[in-house]
Design an enzyme around this catalytic site. Structure first.
Site, PDB file in Angstrom:
ATOM      1  CG  ASP A  58     -10.684 -15.905 -13.963  1.00  0.00           C
ATOM      2  OD1 ASP A  58      -9.990 -16.181 -12.983  1.00  0.00           O
ATOM      3  OD2 ASP A  58     -11.931 -15.874 -13.937  1.00  0.00           O
ATOM      4  CG  ASP A  77      -1.707   1.224   1.423  1.00  0.00           C
ATOM      5  OD1 ASP A  77      -1.915   1.939   0.421  1.00  0.00           O
ATOM      6  OD2 ASP A  77      -2.136   1.502   2.565  1.00  0.00           O
ATOM      7  CD  GLU A  81      -8.524 -20.364 -12.703  1.00  0.00           C
ATOM      8  OE1 GLU A  81      -8.600 -20.601 -11.503  1.00  0.00           O
ATOM      9  OE2 GLU A  81      -9.354 -19.642 -13.296  1.00  0.00           O
TER      10      GLU A  81
END
Ligand code: NOJ
Ligand code: CA
Length: 600
Positions: A246, A61, A300
């Site tokens: 994906d 972050d 995937e």
């Protein structure tokens, strides 16, 4: 039996030299040896690279809001370059309402606000290229977010030009149901409940294999395919080097969407995968997009068996370069339930891959990612006595097996599963939905559910990176990270490991460098030389005269071991515990000991 086969053949295939076309904005490193044929394999940069997966929400972050972001990743590129990885796979960084942490995309051409801006993306990409690394991004196009403008349009009316971008069906009339209908068929969602959601606006159902907020795109619509190819080009033209795709085997749906049989319902992934047009669509994608760039693709491959793998990755088919096959990573589960496994079963998977995939079908090696628990907790021993040795053993294994290795962030530090105590500790939609469906309905006890989740939950891998011993592991300056940092960050963190030459990080670094400089570990033949042994995993990698032996003790006990077959060690190339033992007929392997020998 051709194990010690012909000397390394460096034959340049002239036709392959033509196929290189780089994206305009960047000059990636050249493919090695001009795509020489090595041991029958066509050499490629993506076969030689080690890939490192960044889950942006949890990496670093930069602005103190508790959420990882793109400038945070840019600030850690030296760390990744030093590790030696050549490709970064970035999990979704696109605009998203985050029903499934970015795997629900609202705008494929916009950066998620929490992660930064397009300028931040460009700076990240430039920083990666400057360091001679490459970037692949996540292509999530089986479904979009329900907040994507296509879906907002699509659901607005049956006559919308976007209606057919998604999969809509009328329900089955049922006066007893509150809506007056039942779902069109019995398809279940991977995230619990039916895969159909009733939409009161137009009184029809839409299909969502995942969350309600992840409607499946209709790939049978050529306009959808054209949109996808366009958005892929948008990112490739920026200089991105490829995609992790994906759930790509799910894009083609069965004609007529018939009910699944009871047998099929036991393995829904398999039933949904490999639809009638999957290959046609992947070839169309390849012709329209990939063939025009020097990129890598890794699918995937939910629901694709090893037997089916060549039908997607065989390089003569022009579909995908590689897939993730889940046989090894899922050896420890039955459905969602954690289960025990044996080393011979595990080794048999790699032996089978070596025998079923020929020189045209390249493999991947991975045992962790953002959907699975932590590597060392699942496949090693994360107790204080063995965490370091077993994490290093796993590094040795992943980086010396056949196929392109994928490392998940934090595994290079030996980060462990999180000590989850209560349902409130989890963030994952899969966990929350299953809790409602299974625990709140009384099907499973809360205790049993949580005990299993401690092993299996995806959130184990999603806790923030542990950069140093300061509060929140140096991940964020916010009082609280979006998901709690593992309390062991004071002992396990990057700062300590960078300073310690014996750390897991530095072992990964050496092991990656060894793989980089050892073609036999990349292109060499693989042979498991003791498939039945319950504790020891010994295998050879052989490329012409270059012969290596990897020997791993995957147990928390010492083992005396003797290798037959006349193998003779010339040198120890790397080991995770100090050793000088070279007599292979009389080895004393300590718990989780890993060694790589160069053989005579
Ligand atoms: C696979 C992704 O890896 C996972 O995180 C996600 O939940 C599903 N696909 C749906 O996109
Ligand atoms: Ca932030």
């Amino acid at each position: 039996m051709n194990l010690y086969r012909a000397a390394l053949a460096l034959i340049v295939a002239p036709s392959l030299l033509l196929a290189v076309s780089y994206a305009q904005t960047a000059t990636p490193p050249q493919p090695s040896a001009h795509n020489a044929i090595v041991n029958g394999y066509q050499s490629q940069w993506w076969k030689e690279a080690v890939v490192y997966q960044v889950y942006p929400r949890s990496f670093k972050d930069s602005n103190g809001d508790g959420i990882g972001d793109l400038p945070g990743i840019t600030s850690k590129l030296d760390y990744l370059q030093k590790l030696g990885v050549k490709v970064i796979w970035l999990s979704p960084h696109f605009d998203s309402p985050n029903a499934d942490n970015g795997y629900d995309i609202r705008d494929y051409r916009k950066v998620m606000t929490e992660f930064g801006t397009m300028a931040d993306f460009d700076a990240l990409l430039a920083g990666i290229k400057q360091r001679h690394m490459r970037l692949i991004i996540d292509l999530v196009v089986n479904h979009s977010s329900d907040e994507h403008k296509w879906f907002v349009e699509s659901r607005s009316s049956k006559d919308s030009p976007y209606r057919d971008y998604y999969i809509w069906r009328p329900g089955k009339p049922n006066p007893a149901s509150p809506t007056g209908f039942d779902p069109p068929n019995n398809y279940p969602s991977f995230f619990s409940g039916s895969a159909w959601q009733y939409d009161p606006g137009t009184k029809e159902y839409y299909l969502h294999y995942f969350a309600v907020k992840q409607p499946d795109l209709n790939w049978d619509n050529p306009k959808v395919r054209a949109e996808v190819f366009d958005l892929m080009k948008f990112w490739l033209d920026k200089g991105v080097d490829g995609f992790r795709m994906d759930v790509i085997p799910l894009i083609s749906k069965r004609a007529g969407l018939p009910d699944l049989t009871p047998e099929e319902l036991k393995n829904v992934g398999k039933a949904y995968a490999n639809g009638p047009h999957m290959q046609e669509y992947l070839q169309e994608m390849n012709r329209n997009v990939m063939a025009k760039y020097d990129v890598m693709t890794v699918g995937e491959a939910l629901g694709i068996s090893l037997q089916q793998t060549p039908s997607i990755v065989d390089d003569r088919r022009h579909e995908l370069n590689m897939i993730f096959n889940f046989d090894a990573i899922r050896i420890n589960r039955e459905g969602r339930q954690w289960k025990s496994w044996t080393l011979p079963e595990f080794k048999a998977i790699y032996a089978e891959h070596a025998s079923k995939l020929d020189v045209h079908s390249w493999d991947t090696v991975f045992l962790s990612n953002h959907d699975n628990p932590r590597l060392v907790s699942s496949f090693g021993d994360d107790s204080p006595a063995f965490r370091v040795a077993s994490a290093k053993l796993l590094a040795t294994m992943l980086l010396s097996l056949r196929g392109t290795p994928f490392i998940y962030q934090g595994d290079e530090l030996g980060m462990t599963n999180y000590p989850f105590k209560a349902i409130g500790d989890f963030d994952d939609i899969e966990v929350k939905n299953a809790y409602k469906a299974d625990v709140l309905t009384g099907k499973v006890s809360e205790q049993a559910y949580l005990a299993n989740l401690r092993h299996m939950s995806r959130d184990n891998a999603r806790t923030p990176m542990q950069w140093d011993g300061s509060s929140n592991g140096g991940f964020t300056t916010a009082p609280k990270a979006w998901l709690a940092v593992n309390p062991n960050y004071k002992e396990i963190n990057a700062k300590e490991e960078l300073a310690d030459p014996d750390s897991i990080y530095n072992y990964y670094r050496r092991m990656i460098a060894l793989r980089d400089h050892t073609p036999a570990l990349i292109y060499g033949d693989y042979k498991d030389i003791d498939p039945q042994n319950k504790a020891i995993f010994p295998y050879t990698r052989v490329l012409g005269q270059e012969k290596y032996l990897v020997i791993l003790n995957l147990s928390s006990d010492p083992v005396s071991y003797s290798l037959s077959g006349g193998l003779k060690a010339r040198a120890i190339v790397i080991s995770n515990l100090p050793t000088a033992e070279k007599d292979l007929s009389n080895l004393k392997l300590r718990a989780w000991e890993a060694r790589v020998y160069k053989l005579e």
